[in-house]
Design an enzyme around this catalytic site. Structure first.
Site, short mmCIF file in Angstrom:
data_model
loop_
_atom_site.label_atom_id
_atom_site.label_comp_id
_atom_site.label_asym_id
_atom_site.label_seq_id
_atom_site.Cartn_x
_atom_site.Cartn_y
_atom_site.Cartn_z
N LYS A 5 17.00 -8.83 -1.12
CA LYS A 5 18.26 -8.32 0.06
C LYS A 5 18.88 -9.59 0.42
CE LYS A 5 16.79 -8.43 4.59
NZ LYS A 5 17.40 -9.02 5.64
N ASN A 6 18.36 -10.79 0.71
CA ASN A 6 19.07 -11.75 1.20
C ASN A 6 19.87 -12.50 0.12
OD1 ASN A 6 18.19 -11.10 3.66
ND2 ASN A 6 16.64 -12.72 3.98
N CYS A 99 19.63 -11.76 18.65
CA CYS A 99 19.19 -10.51 18.03
C CYS A 99 17.54 -10.81 18.49
CB CYS A 99 19.11 -10.57 16.53
SG CYS A 99 18.20 -12.08 15.77
N ARG A 104 20.30 -17.44 17.61
CA ARG A 104 21.15 -17.30 16.51
C ARG A 104 22.62 -17.58 16.45
NH1 ARG A 104 18.25 -12.84 12.58
NH2 ARG A 104 19.05 -14.02 10.91
N ASP A 289 10.19 -15.98 7.25
CA ASP A 289 9.99 -14.44 6.86
C ASP A 289 8.87 -13.95 6.49
OD1 ASP A 289 12.69 -14.16 7.75
OD2 ASP A 289 13.36 -14.31 5.54
N ARG A 381 15.33 -1.71 6.34
CA ARG A 381 16.32 -2.67 6.41
C ARG A 381 15.78 -3.52 5.15
NH1 ARG A 381 18.02 -6.05 11.31
NH2 ARG A 381 19.22 -6.64 9.98
#
Ligand code: EPU
Length: 405
Positions: A5-6, A99, A104, A289, A381
């Site tokens: 994803k990233n 968030c 952030r 993460d 997500r």
């Protein structure tokens, strides 16, 4: 394992840098990827995903704007900023704001663009970035911290700047190296990605690209922990082991067997695991993460572990939920103390962010009885087909439509 994803998110934004037909392979079908596709479509690009192949027809944008409705869904929308400013000399992007996991800010992204000749104004929640002379100019940018998306934005801006840009104290995550590979395939000249100094020689224009996205190291790490937590013996196919050294080292220290095997990794665990201390850090340190997932492993290890979160100030929201399942975890500031317990009990729990939700699924797998994870959309997500993948390994897991309020 699915595509990362990233890595996919900044790479899809790179399509803004060159008109024509781009093809991206091994793209995970995830909510965040769809959100990025929708954002590119609002600007006039055509985006079509068929399984893991995502095609983008890039053309000059109608308006270089990322609206609040999309940025509020996904902070990574800010990744269009660098390519838009580089290509069009201006961009208007909604400020992402805070968030669930922390404040952030994006001050480092903006500082870098300013050093390259852009003017930045804030207006009604939007940041307007404009380059008075039309084209960015190469510059030396020293980042205050190795921000991942900040480094990506500045790299993607510098590829079309006039002259040389040097990013000092750049992030070293594998996703940065992957973006550099794609930009170079497009004709850019990026060197040093993967180290803390990245040098970019600007070009006049770039070409469209065909690229297969690398495997998702955080998805792999999550399944590695799930395998160990449930005392399984699991082979994960399609994993770049080098990207997971820090996670593998901690798991081994805890008593798990983690071995590179061909193009994948095998994880096995039996008996009691040992408590180990963890401190998150930028790559190649232990990834933030993976903090929530490792905490579940520690929740049932023998002894007490201390987990320190140094990247985001509010990334322990899974703790009260894990405690409702019988874990013994206390938080003081950025430190969580985990006392291992003999068992967890199933419960109704609330997912609060992507990685927290993954930790609750792992906790549910090893808890006695049934666990219901609510707000499961957070998982979508970042985890492609999570219930199919886990069910394939023998887990009893199902998505209950309409139940995730
Ligand atoms: N920061 C600033 N100013 C900036 C930029 C960052 O103060 O201008 C701070 C942040 O507040 C944070 C630290 O620097 O305290 C590091 O944040 P970073 O910018 O590196 O995070 P990010 O780029 O917003 C990416 C990933 C995250 C991952 C972090 C850290 C993407 C799209 N997102 O976020 O992924 O946690 O790096 O590795 O690449 C996830 O996938 O679940 C996720 C949250």
């Amino acid at each position: 394992m699915s595509g990362a994803k990233n890595a996919a998110l900044p790479i899809l934004c790179a399509a803004l840098l060159a008109d024509g037909e781009h093809r991206f392979r091994n793209v995970p079908a995830l909510r965040d990827v769809a959100t990025m596709g929708a954002l590119l479509e609002t600007m006039g690009l055509s985006v079509a995903q068929d399984g893991s192949v995502l095609d983008i027809t890039s053309r000059p944008v109608n308006e270089p704007v990322a609206p609040y409705e999309l940025v509020k869904k996904m902070r990574a929308s800010v990744l269009v900023l660098g390519p838009l400013v580089a290509r069009y000399g201006e961009a208007t992007v909604s400020l992402p704001g805070g968030c669930a996991i922390g404040a952030r800010p994006i001050d480092q992204h903006l500082k870098g663009l300013e050093a390259m000749g852009a003017k930045v104004d804030l207006d009604h929640g939007y940041v307007h970035v404009k380059v008075p002379r039309g084209r960015l100019t190469g510059a030396e940018v020293v980042l205050d911290m190795p921000t991942v998306t900040g480094t990506e934005n500045l790299m993607s801006a510098a590829v079309l700047a006039e002259g040389r840009t040097t990013l000092v104290n750049a992030a070293r995550e594998p996703e940065i190296e992957e973006l550099a590979r794609v930009l170079n395939k497009m004709g850019a000249n990026v060197t040093g990605a993967g180290t803390d100094v990245i040098v970019i020689e600007g070009r006049e224009g770039l070409e469209p690209v065909d690229h297969a996205i690398m495997a998702d190291r955080i998805e792999a790490g999550t399944y590695m922990v799930a395998a160990a937590a449930t005392k399984g013996n699991v082979f994960l196919d399609g994993v770049t082991f080098d990207h997971l050294e820090a996670v593998a080292a901690k798991m081994r220290q805890a008593g798990c067997a983690v071995e590179r095997e061909g193009e994948g990794v095998r994880v096995a665990a039996e008996g009691d695991l040992r408590a180990v201390n963890i401190k998150t850090a930028p790559h190649p340190g232990f990834p933030t993460d993976m903090q929530a997932q490792l905490m579940v492993l520690m929740a049932m290890a023998k002894g007490q572990s201390v987990i320190e979160e140094t990247i985001f100030e509010n990334r322990f929201m899974h703790v009260p939920e894990l405690n409702r399942m019988g874990a013994d975890i206390s938080v003081h500031g950025r430190t969580a103390t985990v006392k291992g317990v003999d068992s967890l009990q199933g419960a109704q729990v609330m997912a609060t962010d992507l990685r927290a939700s993954a930790s609750l699924v792992i906790a549910g797998l090893l808890a006695q009885g049934e666990t219901e994870v609510l707000r499961v959309y957070h998982i979508d997500r970042g985890y492609e087909h999570i219930e199919e993948k886990l069910a394939g390994l023998g887990a009893h897991i199902e998505r209950v439509p309409g139940a995730s309020a």
